[in-house]
Write a protein that holds these residues in place. Sequence first.
Motif, short mmCIF file in Angstrom:
data_model
loop_
_atom_site.label_atom_id
_atom_site.label_comp_id
_atom_site.label_asym_id
_atom_site.label_seq_id
_atom_site.Cartn_x
_atom_site.Cartn_y
_atom_site.Cartn_z
N CYS A 106 42.70 3.86 -8.87
CA CYS A 106 42.57 4.41 -7.51
C CYS A 106 43.94 4.66 -6.88
O CYS A 106 44.14 5.65 -6.18
N ALA A 107 44.88 3.77 -7.12
CA ALA A 107 46.20 3.90 -6.50
C ALA A 107 46.95 5.12 -7.01
O ALA A 107 47.78 5.70 -6.29
N MET A 108 46.65 5.57 -8.23
CA MET A 108 47.42 6.64 -8.85
C MET A 108 46.75 8.00 -8.69
O MET A 108 47.34 9.01 -9.09
N GLN A 109 45.57 8.10 -8.10
CA GLN A 109 44.84 9.37 -8.04
C GLN A 109 45.64 10.48 -7.38
O GLN A 109 45.84 11.55 -7.96
N VAL A 110 46.10 10.25 -6.16
CA VAL A 110 46.82 11.30 -5.43
C VAL A 110 48.20 11.57 -6.03
O VAL A 110 48.56 12.73 -6.27
N GLY A 146 47.57 -12.35 -20.28
CA GLY A 146 48.61 -11.55 -19.64
C GLY A 146 48.73 -10.17 -20.25
O GLY A 146 48.87 -9.17 -19.54
N GLN A 147 48.68 -10.11 -21.57
CA GLN A 147 48.72 -8.81 -22.25
C GLN A 147 47.48 -7.99 -21.89
O GLN A 147 47.57 -6.77 -21.70
N PHE A 148 46.35 -8.65 -21.81
CA PHE A 148 45.10 -8.00 -21.46
C PHE A 148 45.19 -7.38 -20.07
O PHE A 148 44.84 -6.21 -19.87
N TYR A 149 45.69 -8.13 -19.10
CA TYR A 149 45.83 -7.63 -17.73
C TYR A 149 46.79 -6.44 -17.68
O TYR A 149 46.51 -5.42 -17.01
N MET A 150 47.92 -6.58 -18.35
CA MET A 150 48.94 -5.52 -18.29
C MET A 150 48.41 -4.20 -18.85
O MET A 150 48.62 -3.13 -18.27
N LEU A 151 47.70 -4.27 -19.98
CA LEU A 151 47.19 -3.05 -20.59
C LEU A 151 46.09 -2.41 -19.74
O LEU A 151 45.98 -1.18 -19.68
N ARG A 152 45.29 -3.21 -19.08
CA ARG A 152 44.25 -2.65 -18.22
C ARG A 152 44.87 -1.93 -17.02
O ARG A 152 44.41 -0.85 -16.62
N LEU A 153 45.91 -2.50 -16.45
CA LEU A 153 46.61 -1.83 -15.36
C LEU A 153 47.24 -0.52 -15.83
O LEU A 153 47.15 0.51 -15.15
N LEU A 154 47.87 -0.55 -16.99
CA LEU A 154 48.52 0.64 -17.52
C LEU A 154 47.50 1.72 -17.87
O LEU A 154 47.74 2.92 -17.64
N LEU A 157 46.50 3.50 -14.69
CA LEU A 157 47.53 4.43 -14.26
C LEU A 157 47.53 5.70 -15.10
O LEU A 157 47.68 6.81 -14.58
N ALA A 158 47.34 5.53 -16.40
CA ALA A 158 47.41 6.68 -17.31
C ALA A 158 46.22 7.62 -17.15
O ALA A 158 46.36 8.84 -17.27
N GLU A 159 45.04 7.07 -16.88
CA GLU A 159 43.83 7.89 -16.81
C GLU A 159 43.54 8.42 -15.42
O GLU A 159 42.64 9.25 -15.26
N ALA A 160 44.28 7.99 -14.42
CA ALA A 160 43.99 8.37 -13.04
C ALA A 160 44.07 9.88 -12.82
O ALA A 160 43.33 10.44 -12.00
N GLY A 161 44.96 10.55 -13.52
CA GLY A 161 45.15 11.99 -13.29
C GLY A 161 44.22 12.88 -14.07
O GLY A 161 44.33 14.11 -13.97
N SER A 162 43.28 12.31 -14.82
CA SER A 162 42.44 13.14 -15.69
C SER A 162 41.52 14.05 -14.91
O SER A 162 41.58 15.29 -15.05
N PHE A 163 40.67 13.50 -14.06
CA PHE A 163 39.72 14.33 -13.33
C PHE A 163 40.40 15.23 -12.30
O PHE A 163 40.13 16.44 -12.26
N PRO A 164 41.31 14.71 -11.44
CA PRO A 164 41.99 15.63 -10.52
C PRO A 164 42.75 16.73 -11.24
O PRO A 164 42.79 17.88 -10.79
N GLY A 165 43.36 16.40 -12.37
CA GLY A 165 44.11 17.40 -13.12
C GLY A 165 43.22 18.50 -13.68
O GLY A 165 43.57 19.68 -13.65
N VAL A 166 42.06 18.11 -14.19
CA VAL A 166 41.13 19.10 -14.73
C VAL A 166 40.60 20.00 -13.62
O VAL A 166 40.47 21.22 -13.79
N TRP A 167 40.27 19.42 -12.47
CA TRP A 167 39.79 20.25 -11.35
C TRP A 167 40.87 21.27 -10.96
O TRP A 167 40.56 22.44 -10.69
N TYR A 168 42.11 20.82 -10.92
CA TYR A 168 43.20 21.72 -10.56
C TYR A 168 43.36 22.82 -11.61
O TYR A 168 43.53 24.00 -11.26
N ALA A 169 43.30 22.45 -12.88
CA ALA A 169 43.48 23.43 -13.95
C ALA A 169 42.39 24.50 -13.90
O ALA A 169 42.66 25.69 -14.07
N ILE A 170 41.15 24.08 -13.67
CA ILE A 170 40.04 25.04 -13.61
C ILE A 170 40.23 26.01 -12.45
O ILE A 170 39.96 27.22 -12.57
#
Length: 299
Positions: A106-110, A146-154, A157-170
């Motif tokens: 959610c934090a990375m969407q915009v 700790g590794q589990f938490y870090m990867l879930r946060l990452l 962050l990595a997937e946040a731009g998927s849906f907004p990016g696709v809407w923009y591209a279309i």
Amino acid sequence: MSGTQRAPSAKWPQQSSQPTYSLLIQHGVSEDASSGLHSSPSDPGQLDKLYRKLTWRLMPVFMLMLGLNYLDRTSLAFASIQMTQELHFTPQVYGLASGLFFLSYCAMQVPANFICVRLGVKKWFSGMLLVWGITAAAFAAVKTPGQFYMLRLLLGLAEAGSFPGVWYAISQWFPPDRLAFPYSLMTTSVALSQIVAAPFAAALLKLDGVLSLSGWQWVFLGEGLPSVALAVCVPLLVPDGPEQMAQQGFSGLLTAQEIELLNSDRTPKAQARLNKSCTDDTSYQTEADNLLPVAAAAA
């Protein structure tokens, strides 16, 4: 005061007799662009054929991208039983890790969409797919909470731009009145990914012991590495937009006639929306003109 005084007549600004293109020029639209309002409309049959071509050429890439997004996002649910038992993770550890994904997501969407516009669709999609694919596959190496938490946060962050990016591209290829069908295809891809996810994860879990890896590790590897492969292919499949096709090596995507047809369809529709905004203020004058006789009678 004796007698009945006549209410003073109110004069409202007369509606401008300027033609529409003059109003557009005053609002910042060039004279060349405003002349498109007077051009003849494109053949609907040719436009339908053009947008069908774009749909078949671009939508499968975007659908596959969002489908892999949901596969990577939900792989934890299928791997959780074996994973938590083998690593001795408590329900609290698992629950916290699950929630951390949505915190960063959610934090990375915009910000993600600003980056997409700045870098361009091709670079952003390729980089995003690469990062989330490697991150999803890296869960196979998790040993500690700790590794589990870090990867879930990452991953969030990595997937946040998927849906907004696709809407923009279309939106770079389809005008507003033709967005409904591409958008419905994107939501369909999510549903299809959920149909595929369960049997695919079950097949991967059956690989338990192969190459000394547990079944849950195969789930993360099998659902993360396809995103890495798509990241390599995206620069060869998707240009940033219609204006960047030639310089990015996509000159064969559309013919010169199709590019002209696409531009002629998109520009007048944008101008028509501006034209509406320029003339909307006349509605206030119309309402006032209707109320003048009532006000005069009341006086």
